[in-house]
Design a protein around this motif. Sequence first.
Motif, PDB file in Angstrom:
ATOM      1  N   ALA A  32      68.005  -4.118  17.974  1.00 14.72           N
ATOM      2  CA  ALA A  32      66.691  -4.480  18.535  1.00 14.72           C
ATOM      3  C   ALA A  32      66.613  -4.196  20.039  1.00 14.72           C
ATOM      4  O   ALA A  32      65.574  -4.441  20.652  1.00 14.72           O
ATOM      5  CB  ALA A  32      66.394  -5.943  18.273  1.00 14.72           C
ATOM      6  N   GLY A  33      67.711  -3.727  20.614  1.00 17.53           N
ATOM      7  CA  GLY A  33      67.708  -3.379  22.034  1.00 17.53           C
ATOM      8  C   GLY A  33      68.479  -4.317  22.931  1.00 17.53           C
ATOM      9  O   GLY A  33      68.468  -4.159  24.153  1.00 17.53           O
ATOM     10  N   GLY A  34      69.173  -5.299  22.356  1.00 20.25           N
ATOM     11  CA  GLY A  34      69.962  -6.225  23.167  1.00 20.25           C
ATOM     12  C   GLY A  34      71.152  -5.543  23.824  1.00 20.25           C
ATOM     13  O   GLY A  34      71.831  -4.730  23.182  1.00 20.25           O
ATOM     14  N   THR A  35      71.414  -5.882  25.068  1.00 20.85           N
ATOM     15  CA  THR A  35      72.521  -5.257  25.808  1.00 20.85           C
ATOM     16  C   THR A  35      73.438  -6.262  26.500  1.00 20.85           C
ATOM     17  O   THR A  35      74.559  -5.918  26.860  1.00 20.85           O
ATOM     18  CB  THR A  35      71.973  -4.293  26.886  1.00 20.85           C
ATOM     19  OG1 THR A  35      71.108  -5.024  27.771  1.00 20.85           O
ATOM     20  CG2 THR A  35      71.190  -3.149  26.255  1.00 20.85           C
ATOM     21  N   ILE A  36      72.979  -7.504  26.683  1.00 22.20           N
ATOM     22  CA  ILE A  36      73.785  -8.533  27.345  1.00 22.20           C
ATOM     23  C   ILE A  36      74.065  -9.617  26.316  1.00 22.20           C
ATOM     24  O   ILE A  36      73.136 -10.171  25.728  1.00 22.20           O
ATOM     25  CB  ILE A  36      73.042  -9.145  28.549  1.00 22.20           C
ATOM     26  CG1 ILE A  36      72.549  -8.059  29.510  1.00 22.20           C
ATOM     27  CG2 ILE A  36      73.953 -10.123  29.302  1.00 22.20           C
ATOM     28  CD1 ILE A  36      71.584  -8.572  30.562  1.00 22.20           C
ATOM     29  N   PHE A  37      75.355  -9.938  26.102  1.00 23.24           N
ATOM     30  CA  PHE A  37      75.703 -10.860  25.028  1.00 23.24           C
ATOM     31  C   PHE A  37      76.571 -12.015  25.505  1.00 23.24           C
ATOM     32  O   PHE A  37      77.430 -11.840  26.368  1.00 23.24           O
ATOM     33  CB  PHE A  37      76.417 -10.113  23.900  1.00 23.24           C
ATOM     34  CG  PHE A  37      75.494  -9.222  23.119  1.00 23.24           C
ATOM     35  CD1 PHE A  37      74.813  -9.705  22.021  1.00 23.24           C
ATOM     36  CD2 PHE A  37      75.275  -7.912  23.523  1.00 23.24           C
ATOM     37  CE1 PHE A  37      73.941  -8.899  21.305  1.00 23.24           C
ATOM     38  CE2 PHE A  37      74.402  -7.097  22.825  1.00 23.24           C
ATOM     39  CZ  PHE A  37      73.737  -7.585  21.713  1.00 23.24           C
ATOM     40  N   ALA A  38      76.328 -13.179  24.913  1.00 22.68           N
ATOM     41  CA  ALA A  38      77.137 -14.376  25.159  1.00 22.68           C
ATOM     42  C   ALA A  38      77.785 -14.777  23.843  1.00 22.68           C
ATOM     43  O   ALA A  38      77.096 -15.056  22.869  1.00 22.68           O
ATOM     44  CB  ALA A  38      76.273 -15.507  25.694  1.00 22.68           C
ATOM     45  N   GLN A  39      79.124 -14.809  23.819  1.00 26.54           N
ATOM     46  CA  GLN A  39      79.843 -15.233  22.617  1.00 26.54           C
ATOM     47  C   GLN A  39      79.859 -16.747  22.483  1.00 26.54           C
ATOM     48  O   GLN A  39      79.941 -17.273  21.378  1.00 26.54           O
ATOM     49  CB  GLN A  39      81.279 -14.696  22.644  1.00 26.54           C
ATOM     50  CG  GLN A  39      81.385 -13.190  22.461  1.00 26.54           C
ATOM     51  CD  GLN A  39      82.828 -12.738  22.391  1.00 26.54           C
ATOM     52  OE1 GLN A  39      83.666 -13.157  23.197  1.00 26.54           O
ATOM     53  NE2 GLN A  39      83.128 -11.887  21.436  1.00 26.54           N
TER      54      GLN A  39
END
Length: 220
Positions: free
Chosen positions: A199-206
């Motif tokens: 969907a275009g997400g590029t910054i992630f938090a686990q």
Amino acid sequence: MSKYKAVIFDLDGTLLYTLEDLKNSANYALEKHGMATCSLHEVQYRVGNGVQKLMERCVPDGLDNPLFEKVFSDFKEHYKIHCNDNSGPYDGIPELLDKLKDNGYKLAIVSNKFMAATKELADLYFKDTIDVAIGETKDIRKKPAPDTVIEAMKSLGVTADECIYVGDSDVDINTAKNSGMPCICVEWGFRTRKEQEEAGGTIFAQKPGDIFNIVESSKQ
């Protein structure tokens, strides 16, 4: 210091686990009218665009079903009473919000959940940390339109370039984009990392603590 002054959060799947109560209220209304119930997995992939859209996806033929309005009304009445039976913050979320607040950030919730439930859950779990909580109302477009985010920014007294958005779905990614701010995508919510990347997400938090580190790492 960070260039950000405010963090705007989605609610369901980001701050709170709410699927069980949404499923139970949907199935209560469906059963009452003799309709097939939904599994937890089905509800998980039908949420994100507001509770009316959820029920449109659960009721056979959606809005074309002559019983839709009655089913939807029964769902809302049930959910108002039972929205907190099995819901609660994800592990680490209260600590994250405390840490953000202690470090001077303004915090808001912007949800497609109807306003009464949004405010009730925000007051119940996040009364001391969340400054503004905005849910779905008839007079303002819901996410992914930027309108509710704009309302939150007005209340917080910040501009888009001073905000970062946190969510768990394509709706949130597009909301952030339409609002002119970056989106932190969480990996514990209702959509997988792969789905959010597509969907275009590029910054992630686990994990929740990663959000603080991401926000703080952006220095002026």
